[in-house]
Motif scaffolding. Structure first.
Motif, PDB file in Angstrom:
ATOM      1  N   SER A 114     -60.047 -38.122  90.635  1.00  0.00           N
ATOM      2  CA  SER A 114     -61.200 -38.205  89.756  1.00  0.00           C
ATOM      3  C   SER A 114     -60.750 -38.727  88.405  1.00  0.00           C
ATOM      4  O   SER A 114     -59.560 -38.941  88.164  1.00  0.00           O
ATOM      5  N   ASP A 115     -61.701 -38.925  87.523  1.00  0.00           N
ATOM      6  CA  ASP A 115     -61.403 -39.477  86.212  1.00  0.00           C
ATOM      7  C   ASP A 115     -60.831 -38.397  85.302  1.00  0.00           C
ATOM      8  O   ASP A 115     -61.470 -37.366  85.059  1.00  0.00           O
TER       9      ASP A 115
ATOM     10  N   ASN B 238     -62.770 -38.071  81.574  1.00  0.00           N
ATOM     11  CA  ASN B 238     -64.122 -37.517  81.634  1.00  0.00           C
ATOM     12  C   ASN B 238     -64.122 -36.044  82.020  1.00  0.00           C
ATOM     13  O   ASN B 238     -64.907 -35.257  81.483  1.00  0.00           O
ATOM     14  N   THR B 239     -63.242 -35.678  82.962  1.00  0.00           N
ATOM     15  CA  THR B 239     -63.186 -34.279  83.394  1.00  0.00           C
ATOM     16  C   THR B 239     -62.706 -33.376  82.268  1.00  0.00           C
ATOM     17  O   THR B 239     -63.312 -32.328  81.979  1.00  0.00           O
TER      18      THR B 239
ATOM     19  N   ALA C   3     -65.375 -33.114  79.502  1.00  0.00           N
ATOM     20  CA  ALA C   3     -66.436 -32.147  79.778  1.00  0.00           C
ATOM     21  C   ALA C   3     -65.976 -30.722  79.494  1.00  0.00           C
ATOM     22  O   ALA C   3     -66.740 -29.901  78.971  1.00  0.00           O
TER      23      ALA C   3
ATOM     24  N   THR D 282     -67.544 -28.302  76.414  1.00  0.00           N
ATOM     25  CA  THR D 282     -68.223 -27.049  76.775  1.00  0.00           C
ATOM     26  C   THR D 282     -67.617 -25.846  76.078  1.00  0.00           C
ATOM     27  O   THR D 282     -68.332 -24.885  75.763  1.00  0.00           O
TER      28      THR D 282
ATOM     29  N   ALA E  77     -68.717 -27.134  84.387  1.00  0.00           N
ATOM     30  CA  ALA E  77     -68.928 -28.462  83.803  1.00  0.00           C
ATOM     31  C   ALA E  77     -67.847 -29.438  84.246  1.00  0.00           C
ATOM     32  O   ALA E  77     -68.140 -30.600  84.589  1.00  0.00           O
ATOM     33  N   ALA E  78     -66.596 -28.992  84.255  1.00  0.00           N
ATOM     34  CA  ALA E  78     -65.506 -29.873  84.667  1.00  0.00           C
ATOM     35  C   ALA E  78     -65.611 -30.225  86.147  1.00  0.00           C
ATOM     36  O   ALA E  78     -65.325 -31.368  86.546  1.00  0.00           O
TER      37      ALA E  78
ATOM     38  N   THR F  25     -68.385 -32.828  86.645  1.00  0.00           N
ATOM     39  CA  THR F  25     -67.928 -34.130  86.165  1.00  0.00           C
ATOM     40  C   THR F  25     -66.915 -34.748  87.121  1.00  0.00           C
ATOM     41  O   THR F  25     -66.943 -35.956  87.391  1.00  0.00           O
TER      42      THR F  25
ATOM     43  N   LYS G 189     -68.713 -36.125  90.033  1.00  0.00           N
ATOM     44  CA  LYS G 189     -69.474 -37.316  89.683  1.00  0.00           C
ATOM     45  C   LYS G 189     -68.584 -38.556  89.624  1.00  0.00           C
ATOM     46  O   LYS G 189     -69.023 -39.663  89.982  1.00  0.00           O
ATOM     47  N   HIS G 190     -67.342 -38.394  89.202  1.00  0.00           N
ATOM     48  CA  HIS G 190     -66.422 -39.526  89.050  1.00  0.00           C
ATOM     49  C   HIS G 190     -65.360 -39.554  90.158  1.00  0.00           C
ATOM     50  O   HIS G 190     -64.280 -40.106  89.966  1.00  0.00           O
TER      51      HIS G 190
END
Length: 284
Positions: free
Chosen positions: A129-130, A133-134, A137, A141, A158-159, A162, A165-166
Protein backbone atom coordinates in the motif's frame (compact mmCIF):
# COMPACT_ATOMS: atom_id res chain seq x y z
CA UNK A 1 15.06 -21.94 -7.60
CA UNK A 2 11.60 -23.51 -7.31
CA UNK A 3 10.18 -23.82 -3.82
CA UNK A 4 9.04 -27.22 -2.57
CA UNK A 5 5.72 -27.80 -0.86
CA UNK A 6 7.13 -30.55 1.37
CA UNK A 7 9.95 -28.30 2.60
CA UNK A 8 7.43 -25.53 3.24
CA UNK A 9 5.26 -27.79 5.37
CA UNK A 10 8.32 -29.00 7.29
CA UNK A 11 9.39 -25.44 8.06
CA UNK A 12 5.81 -24.55 8.95
CA UNK A 13 5.73 -27.38 11.49
CA UNK A 14 9.19 -26.71 12.96
CA UNK A 15 9.35 -22.92 13.02
CA UNK A 16 5.97 -21.74 11.83
CA UNK A 17 5.28 -19.22 14.62
CA UNK A 18 8.69 -17.67 13.91
CA UNK A 19 7.92 -17.35 10.18
CA UNK A 20 10.59 -19.73 8.87
CA UNK A 21 8.40 -21.00 6.05
CA UNK A 22 7.65 -17.45 4.94
CA UNK A 23 11.34 -16.64 4.97
CA UNK A 24 11.93 -19.68 2.76
CA UNK A 25 9.23 -18.53 0.33
CA UNK A 26 10.59 -14.99 0.16
CA UNK A 27 7.64 -13.49 2.05
CA UNK A 28 9.76 -11.34 4.35
CA UNK A 29 6.95 -9.05 5.51
CA UNK A 30 4.87 -12.07 6.46
CA UNK A 31 7.86 -13.59 8.24
CA UNK A 32 8.41 -10.40 10.26
CA UNK A 33 4.73 -10.24 11.13
CA UNK A 34 4.84 -13.81 12.43
CA UNK A 35 8.05 -13.08 14.39
CA UNK A 36 6.45 -10.12 16.15
CA UNK A 37 3.11 -11.80 16.86
CA UNK A 38 4.25 -15.43 17.27
CA UNK A 39 2.30 -16.61 14.31
CA UNK A 40 -0.69 -14.36 14.85
CA UNK A 41 -1.15 -15.70 18.36
CA UNK A 42 -0.94 -19.24 16.98
CA UNK A 43 -4.29 -18.96 15.18
CA UNK A 44 -2.83 -17.52 12.01
CA UNK A 45 -0.15 -20.19 11.97
CA UNK A 46 -2.73 -22.99 12.20
CA UNK A 47 -4.98 -21.37 9.60
CA UNK A 48 -2.07 -21.29 7.15
CA UNK A 49 -2.02 -25.08 6.94
CA UNK A 50 -4.56 -24.94 4.09
CA UNK A 51 -2.99 -21.85 2.49
CA UNK A 52 0.55 -23.16 2.02
CA UNK A 53 -0.02 -24.64 -1.47
CA UNK A 54 -1.16 -21.25 -2.76
CA UNK A 55 1.82 -19.57 -1.06
CA UNK A 56 4.21 -21.97 -2.78
CA UNK A 57 2.51 -21.46 -6.14
CA UNK A 58 2.76 -17.70 -5.71
CA UNK A 59 6.46 -17.94 -4.86
CA UNK A 60 7.10 -20.06 -7.96
CA UNK A 61 5.49 -17.65 -10.41
CA UNK A 62 7.63 -16.46 -13.25
CA UNK A 63 8.86 -12.89 -13.49
CA UNK A 64 6.62 -12.16 -16.45
CA UNK A 65 3.51 -13.18 -14.54
CA UNK A 66 4.42 -10.86 -11.68
CA UNK A 67 4.91 -7.94 -14.02
CA UNK A 68 1.59 -8.51 -15.73
CA UNK A 69 -0.28 -8.05 -12.44
CA UNK A 70 1.27 -4.64 -11.76
CA UNK A 71 -1.48 -2.59 -13.45
CA UNK A 72 -4.42 -4.19 -11.64
CA UNK A 73 -5.81 -3.48 -8.18
CA UNK A 74 -5.94 -6.42 -5.74
CA UNK A 75 -9.41 -7.49 -4.64
CA UNK A 76 -10.72 -6.11 -1.38
CA UNK A 77 -10.04 -8.52 1.49
CA UNK A 78 -12.03 -8.32 4.71
CA UNK A 79 -9.52 -10.62 6.45
CA UNK A 80 -6.61 -8.35 5.54
CA UNK A 81 -8.55 -5.27 6.71
CA UNK A 82 -9.35 -6.86 10.08
CA UNK A 83 -5.74 -8.03 10.43
CA UNK A 84 -4.54 -4.49 9.71
CA UNK A 85 -6.82 -3.18 12.46
CA UNK A 86 -5.69 -5.78 14.99
CA UNK A 87 -1.97 -5.45 14.29
CA UNK A 88 -2.23 -1.66 14.29
CA UNK A 89 -3.84 -1.78 17.73
CA UNK A 90 -1.21 -4.30 18.86
CA UNK A 91 1.65 -2.08 17.74
CA UNK A 92 -0.01 0.88 19.42
CA UNK A 93 -0.33 -0.98 22.71
CA UNK A 94 3.33 -2.00 22.58
CA UNK A 95 4.30 1.62 21.93
CA UNK A 96 2.05 2.77 24.76
CA UNK A 97 3.78 0.40 27.15
CA UNK A 98 7.35 1.07 26.09
CA UNK A 99 7.46 4.61 24.69
CA UNK A 100 4.76 6.61 26.49
CA UNK A 101 7.42 8.47 28.49
CA UNK A 102 8.54 10.28 25.32
CA UNK A 103 7.62 13.91 24.76
CA UNK A 104 4.86 14.35 22.17
CA UNK A 105 4.25 10.61 22.22
CA UNK A 106 0.59 10.94 21.20
CA UNK A 107 1.56 13.16 18.26
CA UNK A 108 4.56 11.26 16.89
CA UNK A 109 5.22 7.91 18.58
CA UNK A 110 1.71 6.47 18.74
CA UNK A 111 0.54 7.22 15.15
CA UNK A 112 3.90 6.08 13.79
CA UNK A 113 3.68 2.75 15.62
CA UNK A 114 0.06 2.11 14.61
CA UNK A 115 0.71 3.13 11.01
CA UNK A 116 3.72 0.83 10.73
CA UNK A 117 1.66 -2.06 12.07
CA UNK A 118 -1.03 -1.45 9.46
CA UNK A 119 1.57 -1.16 6.68
CA UNK A 120 3.23 -4.41 7.75
CA UNK A 121 0.00 -6.33 7.21
CA UNK A 122 -0.65 -4.43 3.98
CA UNK A 123 2.73 -5.63 2.66
CA UNK A 124 2.04 -9.32 3.30
CA UNK A 125 2.26 -11.51 0.23
CA UNK A 126 2.32 -9.89 -3.21
CA UNK A 127 0.44 -6.77 -2.11
CA UNK A 128 1.44 -3.46 -0.56
CA UNK A 129 0.00 0.00 0.00
CA UNK A 130 0.99 3.63 -0.14
CA UNK A 131 3.41 4.46 2.69
CA UNK A 132 2.88 8.23 2.83
CA UNK A 133 -0.91 8.19 2.65
CA UNK A 134 -1.27 5.49 5.30
CA UNK A 135 1.05 7.21 7.77
CA UNK A 136 -0.51 10.56 6.88
CA UNK A 137 -3.95 9.28 7.87
CA UNK A 138 -2.54 8.05 11.18
CA UNK A 139 -0.83 11.35 11.96
CA UNK A 140 -3.89 13.41 11.01
CA UNK A 141 -6.15 11.33 13.27
CA UNK A 142 -3.94 11.34 16.36
CA UNK A 143 -4.44 15.04 17.39
CA UNK A 144 -8.21 14.50 17.58
CA UNK A 145 -7.70 12.10 20.50
CA UNK A 146 -4.58 13.61 22.04
CA UNK A 147 -3.58 12.17 25.41
CA UNK A 148 -6.12 9.34 25.32
CA UNK A 149 -5.04 5.70 25.04
CA UNK A 150 -8.31 5.02 23.19
CA UNK A 151 -6.73 6.94 20.29
CA UNK A 152 -5.19 3.64 19.20
CA UNK A 153 -8.55 2.47 17.86
CA UNK A 154 -9.47 5.41 15.57
CA UNK A 155 -5.88 5.78 14.37
CA UNK A 156 -5.77 2.11 13.40
CA UNK A 157 -9.18 2.38 11.72
CA UNK A 158 -8.19 5.44 9.67
CA UNK A 159 -4.84 3.94 8.65
CA UNK A 160 -6.46 0.60 7.69
CA UNK A 161 -9.10 2.28 5.53
CA UNK A 162 -6.43 4.35 3.80
CA UNK A 163 -4.20 1.32 3.27
CA UNK A 164 -7.09 -0.58 1.69
CA UNK A 165 -7.96 2.38 -0.52
CA UNK A 166 -4.40 2.57 -1.89
CA UNK A 167 -3.74 -1.17 -2.09
CA UNK A 168 -1.75 -2.41 -5.06
CA UNK A 169 0.44 -5.26 -6.20
CA UNK A 170 4.14 -5.09 -5.44
CA UNK A 171 6.43 -4.06 -8.25
CA UNK A 172 8.84 -6.66 -9.54
CA UNK A 173 12.27 -6.37 -7.92
CA UNK A 174 15.49 -8.31 -8.26
CA UNK A 175 16.30 -11.10 -5.87
CA UNK A 176 18.30 -10.28 -2.74
CA UNK A 177 20.76 -12.44 -0.86
CA UNK A 178 19.65 -14.18 2.28
CA UNK A 179 22.14 -12.24 4.40
CA UNK A 180 20.68 -8.90 3.30
CA UNK A 181 17.15 -10.07 4.02
CA UNK A 182 18.10 -11.41 7.45
CA UNK A 183 19.94 -8.17 8.25
CA UNK A 184 16.86 -6.11 7.42
CA UNK A 185 14.57 -8.41 9.38
CA UNK A 186 16.94 -8.31 12.35
CA UNK A 187 16.96 -4.52 12.43
CA UNK A 188 13.17 -4.40 12.26
CA UNK A 189 12.87 -7.00 15.04
CA UNK A 190 15.28 -5.09 17.30
CA UNK A 191 13.46 -1.82 16.63
CA UNK A 192 10.24 -3.45 17.85
CA UNK A 193 11.54 -5.46 20.81
CA UNK A 194 14.27 -3.09 22.04
CA UNK A 195 12.04 -0.46 23.70
CA UNK A 196 9.73 -3.18 24.97
CA UNK A 197 12.63 -5.05 26.59
CA UNK A 198 13.89 -1.84 28.18
CA UNK A 199 10.48 -1.10 29.64
CA UNK A 200 10.11 -4.65 30.90
CA UNK A 201 13.52 -4.46 32.57
CA UNK A 202 12.69 -1.19 34.30
CA UNK A 203 9.39 -2.54 35.61
CA UNK A 204 11.07 -5.75 36.69
CA UNK A 205 13.73 -3.85 38.60
CA UNK A 206 11.02 -2.35 40.80
CA UNK A 207 9.93 -5.82 41.93
CA UNK A 208 13.37 -7.26 42.72
CA UNK A 209 12.94 -6.48 46.42
CA UNK A 210 10.13 -9.01 46.51
CA UNK A 211 12.27 -11.47 44.56
CA UNK A 212 15.07 -11.06 47.10
CA UNK A 213 12.68 -11.88 49.95
CA UNK A 214 11.43 -15.08 48.32
CA UNK A 215 14.80 -16.23 47.00
CA UNK A 216 15.88 -17.61 50.36
CA UNK A 217 13.13 -20.22 50.46
CA UNK A 218 13.93 -21.21 46.90
CA UNK A 219 17.64 -21.66 47.58
CA UNK A 220 16.93 -23.60 50.77
CA UNK A 221 15.59 -26.42 48.62
CA UNK A 222 19.14 -27.06 47.41
CA UNK A 223 20.62 -27.37 50.91
CA UNK A 224 20.84 -31.14 50.48
CA UNK A 225 22.76 -30.78 47.18
CA UNK A 226 26.07 -29.00 47.92
CA UNK A 227 27.06 -28.71 44.24
CA UNK A 228 23.69 -27.65 42.82
CA UNK A 229 23.18 -24.77 45.26
CA UNK A 230 26.28 -22.73 44.29
CA UNK A 231 25.56 -23.29 40.61
CA UNK A 232 22.05 -21.91 41.00
CA UNK A 233 23.31 -18.91 42.96
CA UNK A 234 25.96 -18.18 40.32
CA UNK A 235 23.32 -18.26 37.59
CA UNK A 236 21.08 -15.85 39.48
CA UNK A 237 23.98 -13.44 40.02
CA UNK A 238 25.16 -13.59 36.42
CA UNK A 239 23.57 -10.24 35.36
CA UNK A 240 25.27 -8.50 38.29
CA UNK A 241 28.69 -9.93 37.49
CA UNK A 242 28.40 -9.18 33.77
CA UNK A 243 27.50 -5.58 34.50
CA UNK A 244 30.38 -5.23 36.97
CA UNK A 245 32.76 -6.66 34.38
CA UNK A 246 31.62 -4.24 31.68
CA UNK A 247 31.27 -0.93 33.51
CA UNK A 248 32.83 -1.46 36.92
CA UNK A 249 31.49 -0.70 40.36
CA UNK A 250 30.89 3.10 40.38
CA UNK A 251 27.98 3.24 37.98
CA UNK A 252 26.26 0.13 39.24
CA UNK A 253 24.86 1.58 42.45
CA UNK A 254 22.81 4.18 40.60
CA UNK A 255 19.58 3.94 38.66
CA UNK A 256 17.72 0.73 38.09
CA UNK A 257 20.58 -1.57 39.16
CA UNK A 258 20.29 -0.78 42.88
CA UNK A 259 17.82 -3.60 43.30
CA UNK A 260 20.26 -6.01 41.67
CA UNK A 261 22.87 -4.89 44.20
CA UNK A 262 20.41 -5.61 47.02
CA UNK A 263 19.81 -9.04 45.53
CA UNK A 264 23.55 -9.64 45.37
CA UNK A 265 23.99 -8.61 49.01
CA UNK A 266 21.11 -10.86 50.06
CA UNK A 267 22.50 -13.92 48.32
CA UNK A 268 25.96 -13.19 49.70
CA UNK A 269 24.54 -13.00 53.22
CA UNK A 270 22.67 -16.24 52.59
CA UNK A 271 25.92 -17.93 51.60
CA UNK A 272 27.66 -16.53 54.68
CA UNK A 273 24.90 -17.85 56.91
CA UNK A 274 25.39 -21.34 55.46
CA UNK A 275 29.11 -21.13 56.14
CA UNK A 276 28.53 -20.15 59.76
CA UNK A 277 26.16 -23.09 60.24
CA UNK A 278 28.76 -25.41 58.77
CA UNK A 279 31.42 -24.06 61.17
CA UNK A 280 29.06 -24.54 64.10
CA UNK A 281 28.54 -28.16 63.16
CA UNK A 282 32.25 -28.84 62.68
CA UNK A 283 33.40 -26.85 65.70
CA UNK A 284 30.63 -26.86 68.34
Amino acid sequence: MAKGLLVTYALWAVGGPAGLHHLYLGRDSHALLWMLTLGGGGLGWLWEFWKLPSFVAQANRTEGQRQSSGGRTPPLSLIRFVAQMIVGIYFGLVALISLSFMANFYIVGLPLAVGLGVLLVAAVGNQTSDFKNTLGAAFLTSPLFYGRPIAILPISLAASITAQKHRRYKASVGSETLSVRLYRLGLAYLAFTGPLAYSAFCNTAATLSYVAETLGSFLSWFSFFPLLGPLTESFLLLPYRVWMLLVGDPGFSSGYFREWEKLYEFVSSFQEEKRQRAYQLLFP
